[in-house]
Design a protein around this motif. Structure first.
Motif, short mmCIF file in Angstrom:
data_model
loop_
_atom_site.label_atom_id
_atom_site.label_comp_id
_atom_site.label_asym_id
_atom_site.label_seq_id
_atom_site.Cartn_x
_atom_site.Cartn_y
_atom_site.Cartn_z
N SER A 14 0.83 -1.21 0.00
CA SER A 14 0.00 0.00 0.00
C SER A 14 0.86 1.25 0.00
CB SER A 14 -0.89 0.01 1.24
OG SER A 14 -0.07 0.11 2.39
N GLU A 96 4.36 2.59 10.98
CA GLU A 96 4.64 3.55 9.90
C GLU A 96 5.86 3.06 9.11
OE1 GLU A 96 4.66 5.79 7.26
OE2 GLU A 96 3.19 6.77 8.57
N TYR A 143 -6.21 7.05 9.37
CA TYR A 143 -6.63 8.39 8.95
C TYR A 143 -5.89 8.80 7.68
CZ TYR A 143 -8.60 8.70 13.68
OH TYR A 143 -9.31 8.48 14.83
C1 SAM Z 1 -1.46 10.13 3.37
S1 SAM Z 1 -0.46 9.78 4.75
C2 SAM Z 1 -1.53 10.21 6.13
C3 SAM Z 1 -0.77 10.46 7.39
C4 SAM Z 1 -1.64 10.72 8.65
N1 SAM Z 1 -2.48 9.58 8.95
C5 SAM Z 1 -2.45 11.98 8.54
O1 SAM Z 1 -3.69 11.90 8.53
O2 SAM Z 1 -1.84 13.06 8.48
C6 SAM Z 1 -0.50 7.99 4.79
C7 SAM Z 1 0.61 7.41 5.65
O3 SAM Z 1 0.44 5.98 5.70
C8 SAM Z 1 1.72 5.37 5.61
N2 SAM Z 1 1.52 4.00 5.12
C9 SAM Z 1 1.02 3.61 3.92
N3 SAM Z 1 0.93 2.27 3.85
C10 SAM Z 1 1.40 1.79 5.05
C11 SAM Z 1 1.56 0.49 5.58
N4 SAM Z 1 1.22 -0.61 4.88
N5 SAM Z 1 2.06 0.37 6.82
C12 SAM Z 1 2.41 1.47 7.55
N6 SAM Z 1 2.27 2.74 7.10
C13 SAM Z 1 1.77 2.90 5.86
C14 SAM Z 1 2.50 6.27 4.66
O4 SAM Z 1 3.88 6.12 4.80
C15 SAM Z 1 2.01 7.66 5.10
O5 SAM Z 1 2.81 8.20 6.12
#
Ligand code: SAM
Length: 236
Positions: A14, A96, A143
């Motif tokens: 993802s 993360e 989120y």
């Molecule tokens: C669009 S950002 C949103 C960050 C935060 N939740 C906010 O609302 O500000 C999505 C985050 O999810 C993390 N992410 C995506 N896939 C992931 C996974 N499989 N495991 C852990 N983190 C993940 C990305 O690295 C990124 O930091």
């Protein structure tokens, strides 16, 4: 099964590992505080994959028994840090893959330590599926997950059937899965999938009590998008 042909090796991710460099202030904080806040988990080959044989002893990590909230993808940690400050009697585990995000979170803990917060720098899909006992989590927060807006990329969205099963496995009966997105099609996809999940009960579209306005929310609102909040309860 050897680790070479383990199914986690060939899964759809993802995330892409983006921009590895941190601003110096975040790097200094990461170097100083990672030994305290970032749990050193065994890996299974890939640097983001927790060894599926590993179990995390949460009570040992936090030195107490307390309700546990897991945030999947906290990014720079606005919701995570606000939550951990507001609920000192609850432990927070952040999963993360983006090290600069963890660095940014840690830079905010230099002056303001939070003993109820830890990170695992790893793919949440694998970590949640294997690392925590079933029924051990009070809430999972997801989120503004990466939107993967192009049609040919949408299969990479983290909220998909396998991940829903994984979240249900770790949630305690009555536990909550809270999600938010500013992408209309993603919100509809979440509802279509989660409303019909055998182990989940739809609760509301209320804004989660502790969810602050983050950069992603502001950006979505600025371009005229609606913010969707979704709350589901794990059935007993
Ligand atoms: C669009 S950002 C949103 C960050 C935060 N939740 C906010 O609302 O500000 C999505 C985050 O999810 C993390 N992410 C995506 N896939 C992931 C996974 N499989 N495991 C852990 N983190 C993940 C990305 O690295 C990124 O930091």
């Amino acid at each position: 099964m050897s680790s070479v042909d383990h199914p986690y090796r060939t899964r759809i991710r993802s995330f892409t590992r983006r921009g590895g460099r941190m601003p110096p202030r975040h790097q200094v904080a990461y170097d100083a505080l990672a030994p305290t806040y970032v749990i050193d988990v065994p890996r299974d080959g890939g640097s983001t994959t927790v060894d599926p044989a590993y179990s995390l002893d949460v009570a040992d990590v936090f030195g107490r028994q307390a309700p546990l909230i897991v945030e999947v993808g906290p990014g720079s940690g606005d919701a995570l840090i606000a939550g951990a400050k507001a609920l000192p009697d609850t432990d927070f585990l952040a999963l993360e893959v983006w090290q600069p995000g963890i660095g940014q979170c840690l830079s905010r803990l230099v002056e303001d330590p939070l003993p109820n917060l830890r990170f695992v720098e790893a793919d949440a899909e694998v970590a949640l599926a294997t690392m925590l006992p079933a029924g051990s989590v009070a809430e999972v927060w997801t989120y503004f997950p990466d939107p993967w807006p192009k049609r040919r990329q949408q299969h990479r969205r983290i909220v998909r059937p396998e991940f829903a099963d994984t979240v249900c496995r770790v949630l305690a009966p009555g536990g909550m899965w809270r999600l938010a997105t500013d992408i209309e099609g993603y919100a509809a996809h979440m509802r279509a999938l989660l409303d019909h999940h055998d182990s989940l009960e739809f609760v509301s579209t209320d804004r989660a009590p502790l969810r602050p306005v983050t950069r992603f929310e502001r950006r979505g609102v600025a371009v005229g998008r609606d913010i969707a909040d979704l709350n589901y309860r794990r059935r007993a």
